[in-house]
Design a protein around this motif. Structure first.
Motif, PDB file in Angstrom:
ATOM      1  N   LEU A 108       0.833  -1.208   0.000  1.00 17.71           N
ATOM      2  CA  LEU A 108       0.000   0.000   0.000  1.00 17.71           C
ATOM      3  C   LEU A 108       0.865   1.255   0.000  1.00 17.71           C
ATOM      4  O   LEU A 108       0.518   2.267  -0.619  1.00 17.71           O
ATOM      5  N   LEU A 111       1.877   1.872  -3.527  1.00 14.05           N
ATOM      6  CA  LEU A 111       0.784   2.446  -4.312  1.00 14.05           C
ATOM      7  C   LEU A 111       0.561   3.918  -3.979  1.00 14.05           C
ATOM      8  O   LEU A 111       0.287   4.722  -4.870  1.00 14.05           O
ATOM      9  N   LEU A 146      -1.583  -1.265 -11.333  1.00 18.22           N
ATOM     10  CA  LEU A 146      -2.841  -2.010 -11.272  1.00 18.22           C
ATOM     11  C   LEU A 146      -2.609  -3.442 -10.809  1.00 18.22           C
ATOM     12  O   LEU A 146      -3.416  -4.009 -10.058  1.00 18.22           O
ATOM     13  N   THR A 149      -2.147  -3.370  -7.130  1.00 19.46           N
ATOM     14  CA  THR A 149      -3.466  -3.196  -6.514  1.00 19.46           C
ATOM     15  C   THR A 149      -4.213  -4.519  -6.446  1.00 19.46           C
ATOM     16  O   THR A 149      -4.764  -4.897  -5.397  1.00 19.46           O
ATOM     17  N   SER A 152      -2.656  -6.746  -3.880  1.00 18.42           N
ATOM     18  CA  SER A 152      -2.998  -6.340  -2.513  1.00 18.42           C
ATOM     19  C   SER A 152      -4.399  -6.823  -2.131  1.00 18.42           C
ATOM     20  O   SER A 152      -4.621  -7.294  -1.000  1.00 18.42           O
TER      21      SER A 152
END
Length: 202
Positions: A108, A111, A146, A149, A152
């Motif tokens: 995170l 990101l 992406l 993401t 995650s």
């Protein structure tokens, strides 16, 4: 009766083995298709990466210290995922969950830094529509983001499954697949860091 039970056991084992093998094979095929997609994106960036359309180039736009921090986040997350897998193989459910949570935090963090970079570039008027270089940059780096993401979200899902059902064989297979995926993203990012950022600053 005992003989029948033994027969049932031996009939069950090959089924589970075949299921695990097909899962691994299918996931390797998926990773190979992802490799091809990223290879195309790298090739596009290689062709368009010097077409600035009179706009800013890498030296004016990139902050290597920020990118280095982001790289550290992702590389450390691979190490913590490895610790999580070691704990899982030892049957240490709580240890595995702790390391997976730490991995999620680093993912995170990666990101957040990437979104900050994108927002800063767009705010400076260097969005994907500004030049072919920036279009290729956002396509390559954004696609990788992406994937992180998605990884995650997958990680959170597996943490819930492991906390509820434990380190059963199905969850261990899923963890193994996610581990390959996460390390694959690390390898791709090293390529992005070298090919896009470092070479762009030379």
């Amino acid at each position: 009766m005992h003989s029948n039970d033994q027969t049932g056991f031996w009939e069950l084992e090959p089924h589970h083995h075949a299921e695990g093998a097909s899962t691994s094979l299918g996931f390797w095929i998926y990773l190979m298709s992802d490799c091809l997609m990223f290879a195309v994106l790298f090739a596009v960036f290689g062709v368009l990466g010097h077409n600035y359309a009179g706009g800013p180039g890498p030296k004016e736009l990139f902050d290597l210290e920020l990118v280095a921090l982001n790289t550290a986040f992702l590389l450390i997350s691979s190490i913590t995922f490895g610790f999580g897998m070691l704990a899982a193989h030892e049957g240490n459910k709580s240890g595995a969950l702790r390391w997976l949570f730490v991995t999620l935090l680093f993912g995170l963090g990666f990101l957040c830094v990437e979104l900050y970079e994108f927002n800063h570039l767009i705010h400076e008027g260097a969005g994907p529509q500004r030049s072919a270089f920036l279009s290729a940059f956002f396509a390559l780096v954004g696609t990788h983001g992406l994937h992180v993401t998605f990884g995650s979200i997958w990680l959170v899902t597996l943490m819930v499954q492991v906390s509820q059902k434990g380190l059963i064989p199905a969850n261990m297979r899923r963890l193994g697949c996610l581990s390959m995926f996460w390390h694959f993203l690390d390898v791709v990012w090293i390529g992005v860091f070298t090919f896009v950022y470092l070479m762009g600053m030379i």
